[in-house]
Scaffold this motif. Structure first.
Motif, PDB file in Angstrom:
ATOM      1  N   GLU A  35       2.762  53.292  -9.182  1.00  0.00           N
ATOM      2  CA  GLU A  35       3.483  53.817  -8.023  1.00  0.00           C
ATOM      3  C   GLU A  35       4.809  53.074  -7.828  1.00  0.00           C
ATOM      4  O   GLU A  35       5.815  53.681  -7.436  1.00  0.00           O
ATOM      5  CB  GLU A  35       2.628  53.708  -6.762  1.00  0.00           C
ATOM      6  N   PHE A  38       7.161  54.605 -10.228  1.00  0.00           N
ATOM      7  CA  PHE A  38       7.623  55.901  -9.721  1.00  0.00           C
ATOM      8  C   PHE A  38       8.679  55.718  -8.636  1.00  0.00           C
ATOM      9  O   PHE A  38       9.678  56.446  -8.595  1.00  0.00           O
ATOM     10  CB  PHE A  38       6.457  56.718  -9.155  1.00  0.00           C
ATOM     11  N   ASN A  39       8.467  54.758  -7.744  1.00  0.00           N
ATOM     12  CA  ASN A  39       9.431  54.523  -6.672  1.00  0.00           C
ATOM     13  C   ASN A  39      10.753  53.979  -7.204  1.00  0.00           C
ATOM     14  O   ASN A  39      11.809  54.268  -6.638  1.00  0.00           O
ATOM     15  CB  ASN A  39       8.839  53.597  -5.618  1.00  0.00           C
ATOM     16  N   ASN A  42      12.477  57.011  -8.349  1.00  0.00           N
ATOM     17  CA  ASN A  42      12.931  57.759  -7.176  1.00  0.00           C
ATOM     18  C   ASN A  42      14.191  57.143  -6.581  1.00  0.00           C
ATOM     19  O   ASN A  42      15.101  57.859  -6.147  1.00  0.00           O
ATOM     20  CB  ASN A  42      11.837  57.819  -6.118  1.00  0.00           C
ATOM     21  N   VAL A  64       8.564  64.273  -8.044  1.00  0.00           N
ATOM     22  CA  VAL A  64       7.939  63.029  -8.502  1.00  0.00           C
ATOM     23  C   VAL A  64       6.906  62.558  -7.489  1.00  0.00           C
ATOM     24  O   VAL A  64       5.811  62.118  -7.858  1.00  0.00           O
ATOM     25  CB  VAL A  64       9.007  61.947  -8.764  1.00  0.00           C
ATOM     26  N   MET A  65       7.223  62.661  -6.209  1.00  0.00           N
ATOM     27  CA  MET A  65       6.264  62.245  -5.181  1.00  0.00           C
ATOM     28  C   MET A  65       5.043  63.159  -5.172  1.00  0.00           C
ATOM     29  O   MET A  65       3.919  62.698  -4.934  1.00  0.00           O
ATOM     30  CB  MET A  65       6.938  62.227  -3.812  1.00  0.00           C
ATOM     31  N   ALA A  68       2.955  62.108  -8.134  1.00  0.00           N
ATOM     32  CA  ALA A  68       2.357  60.796  -7.855  1.00  0.00           C
ATOM     33  C   ALA A  68       1.177  60.924  -6.894  1.00  0.00           C
ATOM     34  O   ALA A  68       0.156  60.247  -7.067  1.00  0.00           O
ATOM     35  CB  ALA A  68       3.404  59.850  -7.291  1.00  0.00           C
ATOM     36  N   GLU A  71      -1.683  62.311  -8.846  1.00  0.00           N
ATOM     37  CA  GLU A  71      -2.190  61.279  -9.751  1.00  0.00           C
ATOM     38  C   GLU A  71      -3.067  60.282  -9.008  1.00  0.00           C
ATOM     39  O   GLU A  71      -4.123  59.876  -9.502  1.00  0.00           O
ATOM     40  CB  GLU A  71      -1.009  60.565 -10.417  1.00  0.00           C
TER      41      GLU A  71
END
Length: 99
Positions: A35, A38-39, A42, A64-65, A68, A71
């Motif tokens: 995460e 991912f951030n 982002n 993407v969020m 995520a 997921e």
């Protein structure tokens, strides 16, 4: 603030996420590290969207969020199922699922 600050912060966040995925054995920490990665992505999307004055980066962040969140939901469900059978969520013990 200059663009380089955002790029440096995103790179540091991404590296911390990579280290967390590669070093830690707890599956929850691995998911938190994913995460964080991912951030970091982002943050780059939003930074470049603001820099170029477009909304495409912010739309990418939305997708993407969404991915995520899906997921995390599937991953946590798998971890609960594995914990019920193995009584641990250690990543090394999950290698017995290979078949």
């Amino acid at each position: 603030m200059p663009l380089g600050y955002y790029l440096a912060l995103s790179a540091v966040m991404f590296v911390i996420g990579i280290v967390g995925v590669l070093v830690r054995r707890n599956a929850l920490i691995v998911f938190m590290s994913l995460e964080l990665m991912f951030n970091a992505a982002n943050l780059l999307f939003v930074t470049f969207a603001a820099y170029y004055g477009t909304i495409i980066g912010q739309i990418s962040v939305f997708f993407v969020m969404t991915v995520a969140a899906a997921e995390v939901a599937v991953g946590l469900a798998l971890m609960v199922a594995i914990f019920r059978t193995k009584h641990s969520i250690d990543v090394d013990q999950m290698s017995s699922l290979k078949g």
